[in-house]
Write an enzyme that holds these catalytic residues in place. Sequence first.
Site, PDB file in Angstrom:
ATOM      1  N   GLU A 182       0.812  -1.219   0.000  1.00  2.11           N
ATOM      2  CA  GLU A 182       0.000   0.000   0.000  1.00  2.11           C
ATOM      3  C   GLU A 182       0.851   1.277   0.000  1.00  2.11           C
ATOM      4  OE1 GLU A 182      -3.384   0.289   0.487  1.00  2.11           O
ATOM      5  OE2 GLU A 182      -3.575   2.380   1.128  1.00  2.11           O
ATOM      6  N   ASP A 183       1.845   1.323   0.863  1.00  2.00           N
ATOM      7  CA  ASP A 183       2.506   2.603   1.122  1.00  2.00           C
ATOM      8  C   ASP A 183       3.921   2.729   0.590  1.00  2.00           C
ATOM      9  OD1 ASP A 183       0.294   3.411   2.439  1.00  2.00           O
ATOM     10  OD2 ASP A 183       1.052   3.013   4.450  1.00  2.00           O
TER      11      ASP A 183
END
Length: 720
Positions: free
Chosen positions: A76-77
């Site tokens: 995700e990040d």
Amino acid sequence: MIRLSDIQDKVTRYAPGADLDLIERAYILSAQCHDGQKRRSGEPYLIHPLAVADILADLKLDVDCIAVGLLHDVIEDTLITYEEVKAQFGVDIANMVDGLSKISKIMFKSREEAQAESFRKMVFAMARDIRVVLVKLADRAHNMRTLHYMPERKQLRIARETLEIYAPIAHRLGIQTIKIELEDLSFKYLHPDVYRDIEDNLAATRAEREAYMERVRILLADAMRSAQLEVEVFGRVKNIYSIYRKMVRNSVEFEQIHDLTGFRMLVETVGQCYQALGQVHAMFKPLDSRFKDFIAVPKSNGYQSLHTTVFGPDNEQIEIQIRTREMHAVAETGIAAHWRYKEGRLHLDRKEIEDVAKLRQLVESAQEVEDPSEFMQSIRSDLTSEEVYVFTPAGAVLAFPEGATPLDFAFAIHTEVGLHCTGAKVDGRIVPFDYCLKSGETVHIITHPSARPSVAWLKLVVTSRAKTKIRAFLRQEERVRGRELGRGILEREFKKHGLNLNKLIKDDAFKQPLQSLHIRNMDELYLNVALGKITIEKVLLEFVPKEKLQTERAKASLVDKLKERLKFKRQAASSSPVRIKGEGDILVSFAKCCNPLHGDPIIGTITLGHGISIHLADCPNALNMEPSRRIEVAWDEQTRHYRNVKIRVICVDRAGMLVHMSKAIAHDGVNITTAECKSIGDKKAINNFEITVADRETLDKVIASLERVKGVISVERVFA
Ligand code: MN
């Protein structure tokens, strides 16, 4: 700050011999990925995955879960991809991390409260591995603990989402510890005043309450000891949110709530449960109506315990729960308690867990829903899971009925996307148009400005939206085609009589004729002409005298021919010439490199953006393709599509050859589209024909006929 070694120690305590190396590798990758990133608190980001892993270790989950806790934000990040996680940790862990990224994407889109229930279902539906939900709960628990660093608007939204979605999920999975924490933390942000009130009240009465609880605890413990029973006794206080709920439900003030406290007694065996109960009842008078034996008759969700309410010291009512340690683990951590330690590694009996989850859900819905018919409906939809939930590339969730295909998805996104859809990728893989979407998949639609729906699409969609849009398009297209045809006919026919249609329109010469024909505008006129509703003669009569017209009219009405053509086109479009093995109708195109003909051995290849491309079975282009992109196909026996093929004939160069060859081709009822002849010296000529045939059989006949022509040296089919 939690250290890796703390987590490893915790895991070793409940799972000696667990793969600590896996946890360490996950930690290292997480540390590398999040290097330099900070939490809102200003602390290094790494504290978050560590805290999540720690919560998971408290739930005594397996090492895969702990590793996922450490890695849960990397896809995700950070720049790391699913493929990289898979390469390092295998497909299970990669899928879980991927599932978590997907869940967090939706959650940040879900602003409407009305959607809460469908998101809740969604989370279950997409968590093909229920451990994903456990990690997500741990993730949310830590985010809630650190929510005060967020701006106020976000605090409210996240708190509401937590109370509406995550706390109920924790409840359904029976994970009481997390449920209680999530409820209290959410409540604190949503109703800070009420929260503080109850907190103050609890604090004000704490000393008194604790003294009383300690007094009862000692009485109970002594009684058990003298009965030679080994029993652990705990006093407990209701959590703030459930006190609040009780106050609201019974419309009472804090002071009027009497069962703030309760006791739990943990023993080793079932027999000891009843012995302990006997001791309790011998000591305190029971309130008969409040005794419940959930050991003999467990709740349908598997919960087991003895519940009794007795009159304690000072005649206070106290509730006491008695159960074994094993029963307690199920009551506290629900599904998580079902991860078993077997043969040196934690083992998950998936079927069992899913059954428990389903049962819990049913029990919960039974308790939450008042109207019985509504309850039946919720059971039905929970058990049959008639809906699938899939993602757009941007992370929005769309719900579809079971059996929905990428075309349904495309039309749900936008009508234009549907109308110009040429293909679809599901989780990065090209799929055929009749692919059934499954929950949790991400669908990417490929469009092309020139793509158009065909009649075959109607069989590929299940949603009424897609069906309606396709039908509307086809009708519209028919009208457009009809108008073009009609205009073409009028232009030609007018020309024959020395009239220029365009000029007449420009000069507004149609105004009067349209009125007398009762037609609103030119488009309607064209359409009526194409459909044969108005004869050309009738239109012409508005401009040409009757006698002149009759003399020029000899041939059959062109409109009739056109009507035939329209009919033919409609039939042709309704079925595909090719069957894909094990699949229904599918959209295909024919490869230009080898131009296959009905009856040729063929193979399909899955192309980027153009559906299935049909090649000859031995076409080098198809053979060079990755095997996974090749697909078995067969000709549909019933359907024939006319196709142009090229043949090359070498013959002696003499007059009249072309006539003989043309005759031979025409003899088999075949049309020649183009013919090219040139002398190549040595008294030979080369002839390239393009002919229109429906199948291989006809072509073979034509070749045989040509070979019989005197002077023909060789005949061959040309593929490109
Ligand atoms: Mn996170």
